[in-house]
Design a protein around this motif. Structure first.
Motif, PDB file in Angstrom:
ATOM      1  N   GLY A  80      60.470 -10.364  75.616  1.00  0.00           N
ATOM      2  CA  GLY A  80      59.679 -11.102  74.635  1.00  0.00           C
ATOM      3  C   GLY A  80      59.530 -12.560  75.056  1.00  0.00           C
ATOM      4  O   GLY A  80      59.979 -12.941  76.128  1.00  0.00           O
ATOM      5  N   PRO A  81      58.913 -13.379  74.245  1.00  0.00           N
ATOM      6  CA  PRO A  81      58.348 -13.045  72.940  1.00  0.00           C
ATOM      7  C   PRO A  81      57.146 -12.103  73.073  1.00  0.00           C
ATOM      8  O   PRO A  81      56.483 -12.056  74.088  1.00  0.00           O
ATOM      9  CB  PRO A  81      57.928 -14.397  72.360  1.00  0.00           C
ATOM     10  N   PHE A  82      56.909 -11.370  71.989  1.00  0.00           N
ATOM     11  CA  PHE A  82      55.878 -10.345  71.976  1.00  0.00           C
ATOM     12  C   PHE A  82      54.694 -10.801  71.138  1.00  0.00           C
ATOM     13  O   PHE A  82      54.861 -11.510  70.148  1.00  0.00           O
ATOM     14  CB  PHE A  82      56.447  -9.035  71.423  1.00  0.00           C
ATOM     15  N   ARG A  83      53.500 -10.397  71.553  1.00  0.00           N
ATOM     16  CA  ARG A  83      52.270 -10.727  70.828  1.00  0.00           C
ATOM     17  C   ARG A  83      51.666  -9.443  70.276  1.00  0.00           C
ATOM     18  O   ARG A  83      51.663  -8.419  70.955  1.00  0.00           O
ATOM     19  CB  ARG A  83      51.291 -11.426  71.757  1.00  0.00           C
ATOM     20  N   TYR A  84      51.158  -9.551  69.052  1.00  0.00           N
ATOM     21  CA  TYR A  84      50.592  -8.378  68.381  1.00  0.00           C
ATOM     22  C   TYR A  84      49.162  -8.667  67.955  1.00  0.00           C
ATOM     23  O   TYR A  84      48.765  -9.816  67.782  1.00  0.00           O
ATOM     24  CB  TYR A  84      51.436  -8.014  67.159  1.00  0.00           C
ATOM     25  N   GLY A  85      48.412  -7.599  67.729  1.00  0.00           N
ATOM     26  CA  GLY A  85      47.013  -7.720  67.351  1.00  0.00           C
ATOM     27  C   GLY A  85      46.815  -8.201  65.914  1.00  0.00           C
ATOM     28  O   GLY A  85      47.706  -8.126  65.069  1.00  0.00           O
ATOM     29  N   ALA A  90      47.807  -8.543  60.076  1.00  0.00           N
ATOM     30  CA  ALA A  90      47.190  -8.650  58.747  1.00  0.00           C
ATOM     31  C   ALA A  90      47.750  -7.578  57.811  1.00  0.00           C
ATOM     32  O   ALA A  90      47.997  -7.838  56.629  1.00  0.00           O
ATOM     33  CB  ALA A  90      45.674  -8.533  58.863  1.00  0.00           C
ATOM     34  N   PHE A  91      47.947  -6.372  58.326  1.00  0.00           N
ATOM     35  CA  PHE A  91      48.472  -5.287  57.495  1.00  0.00           C
ATOM     36  C   PHE A  91      49.890  -5.598  57.031  1.00  0.00           C
ATOM     37  O   PHE A  91      50.246  -5.345  55.877  1.00  0.00           O
ATOM     38  CB  PHE A  91      48.420  -3.961  58.264  1.00  0.00           C
ATOM     39  N   ASP A 142      60.038  -3.046  75.313  1.00  0.00           N
ATOM     40  CA  ASP A 142      58.817  -3.817  75.112  1.00  0.00           C
ATOM     41  C   ASP A 142      58.259  -3.463  73.731  1.00  0.00           C
ATOM     42  O   ASP A 142      57.627  -2.419  73.545  1.00  0.00           O
ATOM     43  CB  ASP A 142      57.803  -3.494  76.208  1.00  0.00           C
ATOM     44  N   LEU A 143      58.507  -4.319  72.782  1.00  0.00           N
ATOM     45  CA  LEU A 143      58.139  -4.063  71.387  1.00  0.00           C
ATOM     46  C   LEU A 143      56.630  -4.058  71.169  1.00  0.00           C
ATOM     47  O   LEU A 143      56.161  -3.558  70.147  1.00  0.00           O
ATOM     48  CB  LEU A 143      58.789  -5.100  70.470  1.00  0.00           C
ATOM     49  N   ALA A 144      55.874  -4.577  72.123  1.00  0.00           N
ATOM     50  CA  ALA A 144      54.415  -4.603  71.994  1.00  0.00           C
ATOM     51  C   ALA A 144      53.748  -3.399  72.657  1.00  0.00           C
ATOM     52  O   ALA A 144      52.682  -2.974  72.234  1.00  0.00           O
ATOM     53  CB  ALA A 144      53.856  -5.895  72.584  1.00  0.00           C
ATOM     54  N   ARG A 145      54.362  -2.835  73.675  1.00  0.00           N
ATOM     55  CA  ARG A 145      53.734  -1.716  74.403  1.00  0.00           C
ATOM     56  C   ARG A 145      54.075  -0.349  73.830  1.00  0.00           C
ATOM     57  O   ARG A 145      53.322   0.602  74.002  1.00  0.00           O
ATOM     58  CB  ARG A 145      54.131  -1.758  75.881  1.00  0.00           C
ATOM     59  N   ILE A 146      55.203  -0.231  73.172  1.00  0.00           N
ATOM     60  CA  ILE A 146      55.596   1.059  72.599  1.00  0.00           C
ATOM     61  C   ILE A 146      54.883   1.211  71.259  1.00  0.00           C
ATOM     62  O   ILE A 146      54.989   0.361  70.384  1.00  0.00           O
ATOM     63  CB  ILE A 146      57.130   1.133  72.431  1.00  0.00           C
ATOM     64  N   LYS A 147      54.160   2.300  71.103  1.00  0.00           N
ATOM     65  CA  LYS A 147      53.365   2.544  69.890  1.00  0.00           C
ATOM     66  C   LYS A 147      54.027   3.612  69.034  1.00  0.00           C
ATOM     67  O   LYS A 147      54.486   4.629  69.535  1.00  0.00           O
ATOM     68  CB  LYS A 147      51.955   3.005  70.259  1.00  0.00           C
ATOM     69  N   GLY A 160      57.462  -3.331  67.401  1.00  0.00           N
ATOM     70  CA  GLY A 160      57.864  -4.541  66.679  1.00  0.00           C
ATOM     71  C   GLY A 160      57.176  -4.656  65.332  1.00  0.00           C
ATOM     72  O   GLY A 160      57.798  -5.020  64.330  1.00  0.00           O
ATOM     73  N   GLN A 161      55.896  -4.343  65.299  1.00  0.00           N
ATOM     74  CA  GLN A 161      55.160  -4.418  64.038  1.00  0.00           C
ATOM     75  C   GLN A 161      55.562  -3.317  63.065  1.00  0.00           C
ATOM     76  O   GLN A 161      55.465  -3.496  61.861  1.00  0.00           O
ATOM     77  CB  GLN A 161      53.655  -4.377  64.308  1.00  0.00           C
TER      78      GLN A 161
END
Length: 188
Positions: A80-85, A90-91, A142-147, A160-161
């Motif tokens: 990280g730090p991780f970036r999200y969409g 917003a959700f 990777d908290l941003a790449r794992i869905k 992460g989200q």
């Protein structure tokens, strides 16, 4: 607190610990009648608020665990730090209390009413302990790449989200439960 976690996960861990403590504080002095009291027929009781979280959070445990295992096996690591969409951020904000916009819970997430306090609270604590363990297991990934799937398998959020969404959703319904307890007609 888990100081050995990356900062973002440490924050989620602390949030879920605080949520668990808040639920215990909310329910500790209540008997089953108070726990199941509804302000009106269309409004949830404290029991229903926590039961809803038990259903929703409980259904999240398996997909979170599976995606954490897949991410670890695939070597999807980062510090990280991780970036999200924008949409997922917003959700998460939309889920935070106070609930300015209310929606009816999908049928699968609707709570059972009239349950004993001890059963519901014990399940709540157990599920939150599992979620805390999953946060620990996500460390280094990777908290941003794992869905991870959300309420519908077609919509996926970054790991992460998903943790952020869990915490926001829990706070939303705990606030709803506290509002029930503060209601002027709440039985004392």
């Amino acid at each position: 607190m888990k100081p050995d976690l990356v900062e973002e996960l440490r924050d989620y861990y602390e949030q879920l610990e605080n949520i668990k403590e808040d639920a215990l504080e909310l329910t500790a002095p209540l008997d089953d009648t108070q726990f199941n009291w509804q302000p009106s027929p269309r409004k949830w009781s404290i029991s229903e608020c926590l039961s809803h979280l038990n259903v929703a959070d409980g259904l999240d445990v398996r997909p979170l665990s599976e995606e954490i295992e897949r991410g670890r096996a695939a070597g999807l690591t980062a510090s990280g730090p991780f970036r999200y969409g924008f949409i997922s951020r917003a959700f998460v904000r939309f889920m935070e209390p106070p609930a300015n916009f209310k929606t009816k819970a999908p049928k699968v997430y609707r709570p059972t009413s009239g349950q004993p306090k001890d059963k519901v609270v014990a399940e709540f604590v157990s599920i939150h302990d599992q979620l805390l363990d999953l946060i620990s297991k996500a460390n280094g990934l990777d908290l941003a790449r794992i869905k991870v799937p959300t309420f519908t398998p077609r919509i996926k959020f970054c790991l992460g989200q998903r943790f952020a969404l869990l915490a926001a959703h829990d706070r939303r319904h705990l606030r709803q439960a506290w509002d029930v307890r503060k209601h002027p007609n709440f039985p004392v």
